[in-house]
Design a protein around this motif. Structure first.
Motif, PDB file in Angstrom:
ATOM      1  N   TRP A  49     149.324  42.822  96.297  1.00  0.00           N
ATOM      2  CA  TRP A  49     149.512  41.633  95.628  1.00  0.00           C
ATOM      3  C   TRP A  49     148.801  41.099  94.166  1.00  0.00           C
ATOM      4  N   ALA A  50     147.871  41.855  94.309  1.00  0.00           N
ATOM      5  CA  ALA A  50     146.978  42.065  93.010  1.00  0.00           C
ATOM      6  C   ALA A  50     146.917  43.038  91.938  1.00  0.00           C
ATOM      7  N   TYR A  51     147.515  44.153  92.687  1.00  0.00           N
ATOM      8  CA  TYR A  51     147.011  45.737  91.675  1.00  0.00           C
ATOM      9  C   TYR A  51     148.370  46.514  91.429  1.00  0.00           C
ATOM     10  N   ASP A  52     148.755  47.014  90.786  1.00  0.00           N
ATOM     11  CA  ASP A  52     149.955  47.921  91.125  1.00  0.00           C
ATOM     12  C   ASP A  52     148.834  49.501  91.048  1.00  0.00           C
ATOM     13  N   VAL A  53     148.969  50.009  92.023  1.00  0.00           N
ATOM     14  CA  VAL A  53     148.855  50.611  93.311  1.00  0.00           C
ATOM     15  C   VAL A  53     149.469  51.806  93.204  1.00  0.00           C
ATOM     16  N   LYS A  54     149.219  53.427  92.592  1.00  0.00           N
ATOM     17  CA  LYS A  54     149.497  54.302  92.644  1.00  0.00           C
ATOM     18  C   LYS A  54     148.732  55.624  92.869  1.00  0.00           C
ATOM     19  N   ASN A  55     149.626  56.732  94.106  1.00  0.00           N
ATOM     20  CA  ASN A  55     148.755  58.021  94.331  1.00  0.00           C
ATOM     21  C   ASN A  55     147.948  58.260  92.602  1.00  0.00           C
ATOM     22  N   ALA A  56     147.088  59.574  93.228  1.00  0.00           N
ATOM     23  CA  ALA A  56     146.583  59.553  92.149  1.00  0.00           C
ATOM     24  C   ALA A  56     146.070  61.012  91.786  1.00  0.00           C
ATOM     25  N   LEU A  57     145.404  61.341  93.527  1.00  0.00           N
ATOM     26  CA  LEU A  57     145.386  63.006  93.588  1.00  0.00           C
ATOM     27  C   LEU A  57     145.062  63.266  95.076  1.00  0.00           C
ATOM     28  N   ASP A  58     145.702  63.753  95.724  1.00  0.00           N
ATOM     29  CA  ASP A  58     145.018  64.736  97.134  1.00  0.00           C
ATOM     30  C   ASP A  58     143.414  65.171  96.825  1.00  0.00           C
ATOM     31  N   LEU A  59     143.728  65.369  98.177  1.00  0.00           N
ATOM     32  CA  LEU A  59     142.449  66.032  97.963  1.00  0.00           C
ATOM     33  C   LEU A  59     142.436  66.424  99.503  1.00  0.00           C
ATOM     34  N   ALA A  60     142.162  67.730  99.446  1.00  0.00           N
ATOM     35  CA  ALA A  60     141.860  68.778 101.323  1.00  0.00           C
ATOM     36  C   ALA A  60     140.856  68.575 101.686  1.00  0.00           C
ATOM     37  N   GLY A  61     140.115  69.208 102.882  1.00  0.00           N
ATOM     38  CA  GLY A  61     138.968  69.316 103.314  1.00  0.00           C
ATOM     39  C   GLY A  61     137.987  69.987 102.468  1.00  0.00           C
ATOM     40  N   GLY A  62     138.826  71.197 102.233  1.00  0.00           N
ATOM     41  CA  GLY A  62     137.383  72.256 101.666  1.00  0.00           C
ATOM     42  C   GLY A  62     136.694  71.839  99.769  1.00  0.00           C
ATOM     43  N   ASN A  63     137.758  70.815  99.668  1.00  0.00           N
ATOM     44  CA  ASN A  63     136.973  69.957  98.429  1.00  0.00           C
ATOM     45  C   ASN A  63     135.622  69.082  98.559  1.00  0.00           C
ATOM     46  N   PHE A  64     135.422  69.223  99.744  1.00  0.00           N
ATOM     47  CA  PHE A  64     133.652  68.440 100.176  1.00  0.00           C
ATOM     48  C   PHE A  64     133.075  69.538 100.345  1.00  0.00           C
ATOM     49  N   TRP A  65     132.456  68.394 100.813  1.00  0.00           N
ATOM     50  CA  TRP A  65     130.772  69.557 102.065  1.00  0.00           C
ATOM     51  C   TRP A  65     129.752  68.061 102.165  1.00  0.00           C
ATOM     52  N   PRO A  66     129.997  67.809 103.332  1.00  0.00           N
ATOM     53  CA  PRO A  66     130.175  68.395 104.436  1.00  0.00           C
ATOM     54  C   PRO A  66     132.147  68.402 104.787  1.00  0.00           C
TER      55      PRO A  66
END
Length: 289
Positions: free
Chosen positions: A180-197
């Motif tokens: 309603w308020a924004y145009d929404v789109k996917n930007a980037l997928d991030l698998a768990g290995g991109n983060f710690w923990p």
């Protein structure tokens, strides 16, 4: 104070140990340790010199550092007292230049007061747990506060709800609210290995760009109330869900005027159709709902 190596889980753990700190699951804390992913996400945020940015949950400042390096003026909201103390020290040079400030406490309780006293921002960023993401997006929209661009990194399942279209299983009141308020789109997928923990779920960065014609309904507060009611019982028809909100006479008249079948279900109605229904109900009730 020098920042830790944001790309090294070992260095981050050692830094936390040295400072007598630990990650807190209740705050959904995970650091994005992939430098290229951090840069890509802030590219989507599109900041430049003096762009005003709100960041929720800076942690140890890995995204904060990237945003500030591009010349933005950033306000960070941090609930963890330990992280808040360290981030203040990391970016004290930026604070001296009025480029960085920090609001300590639960953002859901602090953002409105800060907004009332200091105004809004051009951009919004957060690596957020679902409950915080959904609530702050809803709260800001409800208060008429939007950002030219917002990027949130959240669970992939939640991101799917944000972009879902009518007629799909992920379409919900949250989908309607965001679109309603924004145009929404996917930007980037991030698998768990991109983060710690490493989290147990996949994540996705979502880009939200402000719609210039918002609000497109007569009574935004009622619209939000209506969509929550319509999606509260997905198996019920639109008519049955609306009876408790508006009564039979007004519901039937509004459905007829908006061209929506009483037997239809909310999950099959587009954002535009729901906006039309809201206006019709609001008109039938003389703005009293």
């Amino acid at each position: 104070m020098k920042t830790p190596d944001y790309n090294s889980p070992l260095a981050l753990k050692a830094f936390l140990d040295e400072n007598g700190m630990a990650m807190q699951k209740k705050f959904g804390q995970n650091f994005l340790v992939n430098e290229q992913a951090r840069k890509k996400i802030i590219d989507f945020l599109d900041v430049s010199e003096n762009t005003k940015v709100w960041e929720v949950g800076p942690g140890l400042g890995c995204m904060t550092s990237e945003i500030l390096s591009r010349g933005a003026a950033l306000t960070a909201f941090e609930i963890d007292h330990g992280f808040a103390r360290l981030v203040r020290q990391f970016f004290e040079d930026y604070s001296a230049k009025n480029k960085f400030s920090l609001v300590e406490g639960d953002v859901l309780k602090t953002w409105k007061k800060f907004y009332d006293e200091n105004g809004g921002a051009d951009r919004f960023f957060g690596n957020l747990p679902y409950n915080v993401a959904a609530t702050i997006i809803a709260d800001t929209i409800n208060e008429g506060v939007r950002f030219d661009k917002a990027v949130v990194t959240i669970q992939k399942e939640v991101a799917q709800r944000m972009v879902a279209k009518e007629g799909t299983e992920n379409y919900s009141s949250f989908s309607v609210l965001c679109q309603w308020a924004y145009d929404v789109k996917n930007a980037l997928d991030l698998a768990g290995g991109n983060f710690w923990p490493v989290p147990n779920v996949a994540s996705r960065a979502v880009l939200m760009t402000k719609k210039e014609d918002f609000p497109r309904c007569e009574n935004p507060e009622f619209f939000m109330k209506m969509i929550r009611q319509l999606f509260s019982s997905r198996r019920k028809t639109v008519r049955n869900n609306l009876l408790a909100l508006a009564g039979a006479e007004k519901t039937d008249a509004a459905l007829e005027k908006s061209g929506i079948k009483p037997s239809e279900r909310a999950e099959n109605l587009s954002v535009d159709a729901l906006l039309t229904l809201s206006d019709c109900l609001n008109e039938m009730s003389g703005n009293s709902l």
